[in-house]
Scaffold this motif. Structure first.
Motif, PDB file in Angstrom:
ATOM      1  N   ALA A  37       5.066  25.693 -20.129  1.00 18.68           N
ATOM      2  CA  ALA A  37       5.881  24.992 -19.129  1.00 18.68           C
ATOM      3  C   ALA A  37       5.224  25.126 -17.749  1.00 18.68           C
ATOM      4  O   ALA A  37       5.085  24.145 -17.008  1.00 18.68           O
ATOM      5  CB  ALA A  37       7.298  25.561 -19.101  1.00 18.68           C
ATOM      6  N   ALA A  38       4.787  26.325 -17.429  1.00 19.07           N
ATOM      7  CA  ALA A  38       4.134  26.559 -16.130  1.00 19.07           C
ATOM      8  C   ALA A  38       2.829  25.768 -16.058  1.00 19.07           C
ATOM      9  O   ALA A  38       2.499  25.170 -15.027  1.00 19.07           O
ATOM     10  CB  ALA A  38       3.876  28.049 -15.942  1.00 19.07           C
ATOM     11  N   ILE A  57       3.785  18.798 -24.405  1.00 20.38           N
ATOM     12  CA  ILE A  57       5.225  18.870 -24.643  1.00 20.38           C
ATOM     13  C   ILE A  57       5.543  18.824 -26.137  1.00 20.38           C
ATOM     14  O   ILE A  57       6.690  18.824 -26.525  1.00 20.38           O
ATOM     15  CB  ILE A  57       6.021  17.776 -23.885  1.00 20.38           C
ATOM     16  CG1 ILE A  57       5.541  16.377 -24.257  1.00 20.38           C
ATOM     17  CG2 ILE A  57       5.933  17.977 -22.383  1.00 20.38           C
ATOM     18  CD1 ILE A  57       6.382  15.287 -23.610  1.00 20.38           C
ATOM     19  N   ARG A  91       2.130  22.972 -17.623  1.00 20.83           N
ATOM     20  CA  ARG A  91       2.453  21.548 -17.422  1.00 20.83           C
ATOM     21  C   ARG A  91       2.734  21.240 -15.964  1.00 20.83           C
ATOM     22  O   ARG A  91       2.270  20.242 -15.424  1.00 20.83           O
ATOM     23  CB  ARG A  91       3.705  21.164 -18.232  1.00 20.83           C
ATOM     24  CG  ARG A  91       3.486  20.896 -19.685  1.00 20.83           C
ATOM     25  CD  ARG A  91       4.665  20.138 -20.283  1.00 20.83           C
ATOM     26  NE  ARG A  91       5.934  20.828 -20.145  1.00 20.83           N
ATOM     27  CZ  ARG A  91       6.409  21.708 -21.006  1.00 20.83           C
ATOM     28  NH1 ARG A  91       5.719  22.024 -22.088  1.00 20.83           N
ATOM     29  NH2 ARG A  91       7.583  22.283 -20.809  1.00 20.83           N
ATOM     30  N   SER A  92       3.529  22.135 -15.340  1.00 21.11           N
ATOM     31  CA  SER A  92       3.905  21.821 -13.961  1.00 21.11           C
ATOM     32  C   SER A  92       2.684  21.854 -13.043  1.00 21.11           C
ATOM     33  O   SER A  92       2.672  21.186 -12.017  1.00 21.11           O
ATOM     34  CB  SER A  92       4.984  22.788 -13.476  1.00 21.11           C
ATOM     35  OG  SER A  92       4.435  24.067 -13.271  1.00 21.11           O
ATOM     36  N   SER A 150       6.947  29.378 -22.242  1.00 20.54           N
ATOM     37  CA  SER A 150       7.114  29.390 -20.790  1.00 20.54           C
ATOM     38  C   SER A 150       5.765  29.259 -20.086  1.00 20.54           C
ATOM     39  O   SER A 150       5.662  28.627 -19.032  1.00 20.54           O
ATOM     40  CB  SER A 150       7.868  30.638 -20.329  1.00 20.54           C
ATOM     41  OG  SER A 150       7.228  31.786 -20.820  1.00 20.54           O
TER      42      SER A 150
END
Ligand code: ATP
Ligand code: MG
Lengths: 234, 386
Positions: free
Chosen positions: A91-92, A58, A94-95, A88
């Protein structure tokens, strides 16, 4: 690539405040093997949260800079060099790979415990039924199946943190990062949280990186490292 | 659960604040609709005028009269197809609040110049034959429950005396914007009464209505007519009916311009009301947006959350406002002396304008919070307390 889940190679982080450079981390190298429970300790302001954020994807380290060494400022998690991912994609990523536990729980106040835990699953393609099974399993794991319709403000701090843990594990990430997960809790609640984290490590084989000030919490970890003046030591 | 549910729950978080914002938007949209309707009603009067009709009136003001003898002179001007005339009679029917146009007209020719007033041919013939007959618009007939053969007593004010008219025809408006609130009676009847009561004032005409064969020649014909009477005791001013009516209303024209302007200022106010709410909302939730981003939610999700809430509030407010625009305009129209505005209803363009400005405001109010939330770094958002 390796049995190391997390690898940091000569990572530095400098914050800019106005035009002032504030070096927080300098040349940190660290490897965390799969399934390890690592505790990071150190005085306030030493950069523990910063380091955790870098590992979790992050925040980003300094640019590679003038140093010709290509291995500078590289963070590799599960074989992926985080520096190569765009916002992005990160972000993907991380999830899929990261579970987050914060000192102040960070549950959404308008959502029930159930809905808070379900949140990460909104990003998946699971069916309604599968989602419900996952959420219920996660809430069962933290012992709050009977509280799932409660809102965060109807729960105690310890219960809120357990909901947050359920949210962190519901999408079955391989790594859990926890920033002072017991920092805001009384002894009993803190002990419950630590027991849970231990179980995540031993039963569910999660790799855990935890920042803590609490020596009792650190005792539960496999390994304790100290961060001071931007340097890491065992 | 869906993102949509989170949007809804977010809106319900501060119920009072959301309610007040919705109310503010609703009232503003309603005020916008009402103002637009007044402005439209105003211009409808002007629009309803025919482009091939010139009005020739006294050069100084339409309150001064012209000699009847001008009629034949005007008729000889090239390009003039037809000439008729009218006097503003006014008078009091029932009481002074009952306002509608009452005109003394040349019974034989007046309606030829106004094809938008539709009258049954045999009724028109009866009207033409009877001195004290009158023709009334359909709306007047409805408002006062008047039927053919009924008597309308009118007290003269500009032309003192008691008058009684028999309703012999009721005209229907050809189009919606046609004024159906006029009462027309024989100019000759008025002239006779004047001859008796105020000798010397007879033979005067309020204005001439000149039908021209080619509307594009309006300027030349007007000039030719006015040149005819230049340097006479009663100089004339000719203009198209649209211009005439506009000068008729120009005294209040400034107010209408202000209303027009204010109606759009109101849109700006709605934007501020909602913008303020959305900015407060977003500031409180920066940390939550940071958490969502941490969990892997993207820029698109955050935009959806903020824009969704903003639009939800603005659309509910807009819908409530629009809904109440109709009864409000009706109440407003009822409070006005009847006949002030021949057409007074919420135009489709007003509905479209109100609705689209509510949506536009919803989008605009979300822009700044969206920019704040998406440009914020996760670590900074998480660091925020509360
Ligand atoms: N976004 C930022 N901008 C500027 N400076 C920052 C930022 N984040 C952290 N810092 C600075 O970096 C240093 C390390 O902060 P960090 O939060 O990592 O410390 P920490 O070890 O987690 O402290 P604590 O135990 O109090 O949580 C501090 O001096 C802090 O002021
Ligand atoms: Mg910290």
């Amino acid at each position: 690539m390796s049995h190391q889940t997390i690898e940091l190679k000569n990572v530095s982080k400098t914050y800019m405040r106005d035009s002032l450079e504030i070096p927080v981390l300098s040349n940190i190298s660290l490897t965390v093997p799969e399934g390890e429970f690592l505790a990071l300790m150190g005085p306030s302001g030493s950069g523990k949260t910063t380091l955790l954020n870098l590992i979790a994807g992050i925040d980003r380290p300094d640019k590679k800079g003038s140093n010709r060494n290509p291995y500078v400022n590289q963070i590799i998690v599960h074989g992926t060099d985080l520096g190569t991912l765009g916002e992005s994609a990160l972000a993907a990523w991380r999830s899929r790979h990261m579970g987050f536990i914060f000192q102040f729980y960070n549950l959404l106040p308008v959502l029930t415990a159930y809905e808070n835990v379900e949140l990460p699953l909104l990003l998946t393609k699971l069916s309604r039924k599968e989602k419900r099974e996952h959420v219920e399993a996660a809430l069962n794991l933290v012992g709050l199946a009977d509280r799932m319709q409660h809102y965060p403000k109807q729960l105690s701090g310890g219960q809120e943190q357990r909901v947050a843990i359920a949210r962190a594990v519901v999408s079955d990430p391989t790594i859990i990062v926890a920033d002072e997960p017991t920092g805001d809790l009384d002894k009993v609640s803190a002990a419950e949280i630590m027991t849970l984290l231990e179980r995540l490590k031993s039963e569910y084989k999660k790799t855990i990186v935890m920042v803590t000030h609490d020596p009792r919490a650190a005792e539960k970890a496999h390994k304790v490292m100290h961060l001071e003046k931007g340097e890491l030591s065992s | 659960m869906r993102i949509r549910k989170l949007v809804f729950k977010n809106m319900m978080r501060h119920k009072l604040r959301s309610l007040l914002t919705v109310l503010g938007i609703a009232i503003a949209v309603m005020a916008f609709g009402l103002l637009r309707t007044v402005v439209n009603a105003w211009y409808a009067g002007v629009d309803a005028s025919s482009v091939n009709r010139l009005i020739t009136r006294h050069a100084v003001s339409f309150i001064f009269t012209l000699p009847l003898s001008y009629r034949d002179q005007i008729a000889r001007v090239p390009g003039v197809a037809n000439v008729t005339f009218a006097n503003w009679f006014q008078g009091v029917y029932i009481d002074p609040d009952q306002f509608f146009a009452r005109l003394a007209v040349d019974a034989d020719t007046y309606l030829d110049a106004y094809p938008e007033f539709i009258v049954e041919p045999q009724h028109l013939e009866t009207f033409k034959k009877e001195r004290s007959a009158c023709i009334i618009g359909e709306k007047i007939a409805q408002t006062y429950n008047l039927k053919l053969g009924d008597i309308m007593p009118v007290e003269g004010d500009i032309y003192p005396g008691s008058y009684e008219f028999v309703v012999r025809a009721i005209y229907k408006p050809r189009e919606k914007r046609t004024d159906a609130t006029q009462m027309l009676f024989h100019w000759k009847y008025l002239d006779e009464r004047i001859r008796q009561s105020q000798p010397g004032r007879e033979g005067k005409v309020g204005w001439y209505i000149v039908t021209i064969s080619d509307p594009t020649k309006a300027a030349q014909v007007s000039e030719a007519i006015d040149d005819l009477f230049a340097n006479s005791r009663a100089e004339t001013k000719s203009e198209t009916e649209a211009a005439f009516q506009q000068s008729f209303v120009s005294m209040s024209g400034a107010i209408i311009t202000a209303m027009n302007f204010i109606s759009f200022v109101i849109i700006g106010i709605i934007l501020l009301v909602l913008g303020n709410t959305m900015v407060m909302t977003a500031r409180e939730r920066m940390r939550e947006y940071a958490v969502l981003k941490t969990l892997g939610f993207t820029r698109g999700h955050i935009i959806g959350l903020i824009a969704g809430e903003s639009l939800l509030i603005s659309i509910i407010g807009g819908a409530v406002g629009l809904f109440f625009t109709f009864p409000t305009t009706e109440a407003f129209a009822a409070a006005l002396p009847s006949g002030w505005f021949p057409v007074f209803e919420v135009a489709p363009t007003t509905i479209v304008l109100s609705a689209s400005s509510a949506v536009l405001v919803g989008v605009l109010a979300a822009l700044f919070p969206i920019w704040r939330a998406t440009s914020m770094k996760i670590v900074d958002g998480l660091r925020q307390v509360g």
